[in-house]
Design a protein around this motif. Structure first.
Motif, short mmCIF file in Angstrom:
data_model
loop_
_atom_site.label_atom_id
_atom_site.label_comp_id
_atom_site.label_asym_id
_atom_site.label_seq_id
_atom_site.Cartn_x
_atom_site.Cartn_y
_atom_site.Cartn_z
N VAL A 45 0.84 -1.20 0.00
CA VAL A 45 0.00 0.00 0.00
C VAL A 45 0.87 1.25 0.00
CG1 VAL A 45 -1.64 1.34 1.38
CG2 VAL A 45 -2.04 -1.09 1.00
N PHE A 46 1.96 1.23 0.76
CA PHE A 46 2.87 2.38 0.78
C PHE A 46 3.43 2.65 -0.62
CE2 PHE A 46 7.17 4.13 1.20
CZ PHE A 46 6.86 5.35 1.81
N GLY A 48 2.17 1.56 -3.51
CA GLY A 48 1.06 1.91 -4.40
C GLY A 48 0.54 3.31 -4.19
N SER A 49 0.66 3.83 -2.97
CA SER A 49 0.14 5.17 -2.67
C SER A 49 0.86 6.26 -3.44
CB SER A 49 0.19 5.44 -1.17
OG SER A 49 1.53 5.56 -0.74
N LYS A 50 2.04 5.97 -3.90
CA LYS A 50 2.78 6.95 -4.71
C LYS A 50 2.11 7.16 -6.07
CE LYS A 50 7.20 5.79 -2.54
NZ LYS A 50 7.15 6.81 -1.55
N TYR A 51 1.20 6.24 -6.44
CA TYR A 51 0.52 6.32 -7.74
C TYR A 51 -0.98 6.55 -7.58
CZ TYR A 51 5.00 4.42 -9.08
OH TYR A 51 6.35 4.24 -9.24
N GLY A 52 -1.39 6.99 -6.41
CA GLY A 52 -2.80 7.32 -6.18
C GLY A 52 -3.64 6.10 -5.89
N ILE A 53 -4.95 6.29 -5.97
CA ILE A 53 -5.90 5.23 -5.63
C ILE A 53 -5.77 4.02 -6.56
CG2 ILE A 53 -7.82 6.17 -6.97
CD1 ILE A 53 -8.19 4.67 -3.49
N GLY A 55 -3.01 3.08 -7.96
CA GLY A 55 -1.79 2.41 -7.54
C GLY A 55 -1.99 1.53 -6.32
N VAL A 56 -2.78 2.02 -5.36
CA VAL A 56 -3.07 1.22 -4.16
C VAL A 56 -3.88 -0.02 -4.53
CG1 VAL A 56 -4.30 1.21 -1.95
CG2 VAL A 56 -2.91 3.18 -2.58
N ALA A 59 -1.64 -2.43 -6.28
CA ALA A 59 -0.71 -3.06 -5.34
C ALA A 59 -1.39 -4.18 -4.56
CB ALA A 59 -0.14 -2.01 -4.39
#
Length: 163
Positions: A45-46, A48-53, A55-56, A59
């Protein structure tokens, strides 16, 4: 949401591990697995959070694609079930899902080309069509559990006679 459907699909077919690990006296495996998953989920999640929702969601889906087959393999080994036999048992359901998705996709494409069709009608009719197609494929594949379910439902709908 569509990306998370991948996770939901995988989790729906790997929900048996708790039902197997606990009766086999191996709750330690489930505890270790859940501990590892908690840490892994936080890391994924950490990142993926760099790429927004999106990305999360991606991930989480990637983590499930990687991890759930591993846990299923561990669970299968406890009951001496090969992964091949496990997948063969899922084959009718997978086939039914593919047919259902394809037919509904075509059906919705045809209906959407007509501007006169209400979205609520498309939703309800697609759900009914999907159920019918899925159950038909399972019936044609001679899935014993489906026959047992129909017998149970049929038996519970019969009136009780006073003998």
């Amino acid at each position: 949401l569509q990306i998370l459907c991948i996770s939901g699909m995988l989790k729906s077919i790997t929900t048996t591990e708790g039902s197997i690990l606990l009766p086999k006296g191996r709750p330690d495996i489930e505890l270790k697995w859940n501990s590892c998953m908690l840490i892994s989920l936080a890391v994924f999640v950490f990142i993926g959070s760099k790429y927004g929702i999106v990305g999360v969601a991606s991930a989480i889906a990637i983590l499930d694609v990687i991890s759930l087959p591993i846990l299923q393999g561990i669970t299968n080994s406890l009951i001496n079930l090969s992964f091949k036999k496990y997948l063969l048992a899922l084959y009718p359901a997978i086939l039914g899902s593919i047919y259902m998705a394809a037919v509904i996709f075509i059906y919705k494409t045809i209906l959407h080309s007509s501007l006169l069709v209400n979205d609520l009608f498309i939703l309800i009719s697609s759900a009914i069509l999907g159920i019918v197609i899925y159950l038909t494929v399972l019936k044609l594949a001679k899935v014993r559990a489906l026959d047992e379910a129909f017998q149970y439902i049929g038996g519970s709908l019969r009136p009780v006679s006073n003998v």
